[in-house]
Design a protein around this motif. Structure first.
Motif, PDB file in Angstrom:
ATOM      1  N   LEU A  93      11.288   5.801 -13.487  1.00  0.00           N
ATOM      2  CA  LEU A  93      12.481   6.607 -13.720  1.00  0.00           C
ATOM      3  C   LEU A  93      12.320   7.413 -14.996  1.00  0.00           C
ATOM      4  CD1 LEU A  93      15.233   3.923 -12.943  1.00  0.00           C
ATOM      5  CD2 LEU A  93      14.348   5.707 -11.430  1.00  0.00           C
ATOM      6  N   ALA A  94      12.969   8.548 -15.038  1.00  0.00           N
ATOM      7  CA  ALA A  94      12.980   9.361 -16.243  1.00  0.00           C
ATOM      8  C   ALA A  94      13.874   8.694 -17.287  1.00  0.00           C
ATOM      9  CB  ALA A  94      13.500  10.764 -15.922  1.00  0.00           C
ATOM     10  N   PRO A  95      13.570   8.868 -18.569  1.00  0.00           N
ATOM     11  CA  PRO A  95      14.441   8.268 -19.590  1.00  0.00           C
ATOM     12  C   PRO A  95      15.839   8.862 -19.528  1.00  0.00           C
ATOM     13  CG  PRO A  95      12.875   9.804 -20.574  1.00  0.00           C
ATOM     14  CD  PRO A  95      12.456   9.631 -19.158  1.00  0.00           C
ATOM     15  N   GLU A  96      16.790   8.103 -20.034  1.00  0.00           N
ATOM     16  CA  GLU A  96      18.175   8.559 -20.029  1.00  0.00           C
ATOM     17  C   GLU A  96      18.304   9.856 -20.821  1.00  0.00           C
ATOM     18  OE1 GLU A  96      22.635   6.925 -21.309  1.00  0.00           O
ATOM     19  OE2 GLU A  96      20.836   5.690 -21.594  1.00  0.00           O
ATOM     20  N   TRP A  97      18.979  10.820 -20.231  1.00  0.00           N
ATOM     21  CA  TRP A  97      19.089  12.128 -20.863  1.00  0.00           C
ATOM     22  C   TRP A  97      20.017  12.053 -22.066  1.00  0.00           C
ATOM     23  CZ3 TRP A  97      23.018  15.566 -21.923  1.00  0.00           C
ATOM     24  CH2 TRP A  97      22.628  16.852 -22.312  1.00  0.00           C
ATOM     25  N   LEU A  98      19.591  12.695 -23.145  1.00  0.00           N
ATOM     26  CA  LEU A  98      20.407  12.788 -24.344  1.00  0.00           C
ATOM     27  C   LEU A  98      20.540  14.254 -24.727  1.00  0.00           C
ATOM     28  CD1 LEU A  98      18.922   9.931 -26.558  1.00  0.00           C
ATOM     29  CD2 LEU A  98      21.092   9.905 -25.330  1.00  0.00           C
ATOM     30  N   PRO A  99      21.686  14.677 -25.205  1.00  0.00           N
ATOM     31  CA  PRO A  99      21.817  16.061 -25.662  1.00  0.00           C
ATOM     32  C   PRO A  99      20.922  16.315 -26.868  1.00  0.00           C
ATOM     33  CG  PRO A  99      23.751  14.770 -26.232  1.00  0.00           C
ATOM     34  CD  PRO A  99      22.931  13.912 -25.340  1.00  0.00           C
TER      35      PRO A  99
END
Length: 267
Positions: A93-99
């Motif tokens: 999975l891709a890492p959790e998106w952060l702004p």
């Protein structure tokens, strides 16, 4: 006392048997041959069943195709409701998106980069806001259009103080622990103005590792102004001249002959 059990309906057999229909729906979304073996099904509700198929795409290892089928009440035909690709156990999975504002770290800003500050940044307050304390941080000119548009708020000062005190220029560093004294007692310590004066200052020792940087008052280093220990001065003894004895000095033969001839010439 009687207990009421929640009624769990058995999976609809017509939907359970619609494996080929579900596989064809997955093949329409994937490349041919990518939906693999049937991994099973799961009842989602009355006449709603989700079938799972292995994903053979090497880029999606651990994922699986999920196709939900259903049928209307008293209808015999089963239709596809939804088909998606879902991650399974061990899926990459891709890492959790952060702004970007949360991904940014100190030192990331380069030459020519711009870092906009939001209008509601808690670290800043309007420049014309008067403060109750006489720390000297408030804006000197309150007319609109003059001075800075925004200044540090109480939250901004607290965040900066916590960051500086817990950083590499605070008291909890190896160089501070090994220092002979704190920066607050150093002659090169230049206190900040305003409300941070009692806690922080600027190092003005060109030989110190923190020269030109904000340091905590309880920080320290080996370049402390009072750290130099001068060696004790040693008084030089007066030379002793022995005028009672003498030493025999031998001269070369040539020089003896010259001195003898000089004496004969004078005589």
């Amino acid at each position: 006392m009687s207990r009421t059990r929640a009624r769990v309906s058995a999976p609809d057999q017509a939907c359970v048997a619609a494996v080929d229909l579900a596989r064809s729906a997955a093949e329409e979304l994937a490349w041919p041959g990518e939906p693999g073996e049937h991994l099973g099904f799961e009842g989602e509700g009355d006449r709603i069943v989700t079938h799972y198929f292995a994903c053979l795409d090497r880029a999606y290892r651990g994922w699986r195709w999920a196709v939900t089928v259903t049928r209307a009440s008293r209808a015999k035909k089963v239709t596809v409701s939804e088909a998606v690709l879902l991650p399974g156990a061990g899926a990459l999975l891709a890492p959790e998106w952060l702004p970007w504002s949360e991904r940014l770290r100190p030192g990331d800003l380069g030459v020519g980069d711009l870092l906009p500050t939001s209008e509601d940044d808690d670290r800043l307050a309007p420049g014309f806001t008067e403060t109750d304390d006489d720390s000297g941080d408030h804006q000197a000119v309150f007319e609109y259009g003059l001075g800075r548009a925004r200044v540090l708020s109480a939250i901004g000062k607290d965040l900066a103080a916590r960051r500086w005190h817990s950083g590499e220029h605070g008291p909890h560093t190896p160089i501070a622990h090994a220092a002979p004294a704190q920066c607050s007692t150093c002659g090169f310590y230049w206190p900040l103005a305003g409300g941070l004066r009692q806690t922080f200052g600027v190092c003005a020792n060109e030989y110190a590792p923190d020269d030109g940087k904000v340091v905590a008052a309880d920080h320290g280093c080996g370049a402390h102004s009072e750290a130099a220990v001068l060696p004790p001065t040693v008084e030089q003894a007066t030379p002793i001249l022995d005028d009672l004895g003498y030493d025999l000095m031998e001269e070369e033969a040539g020089s003896v002959d010259e001195s003898a001839s000089e004496e004969l010439g004078h005589s």
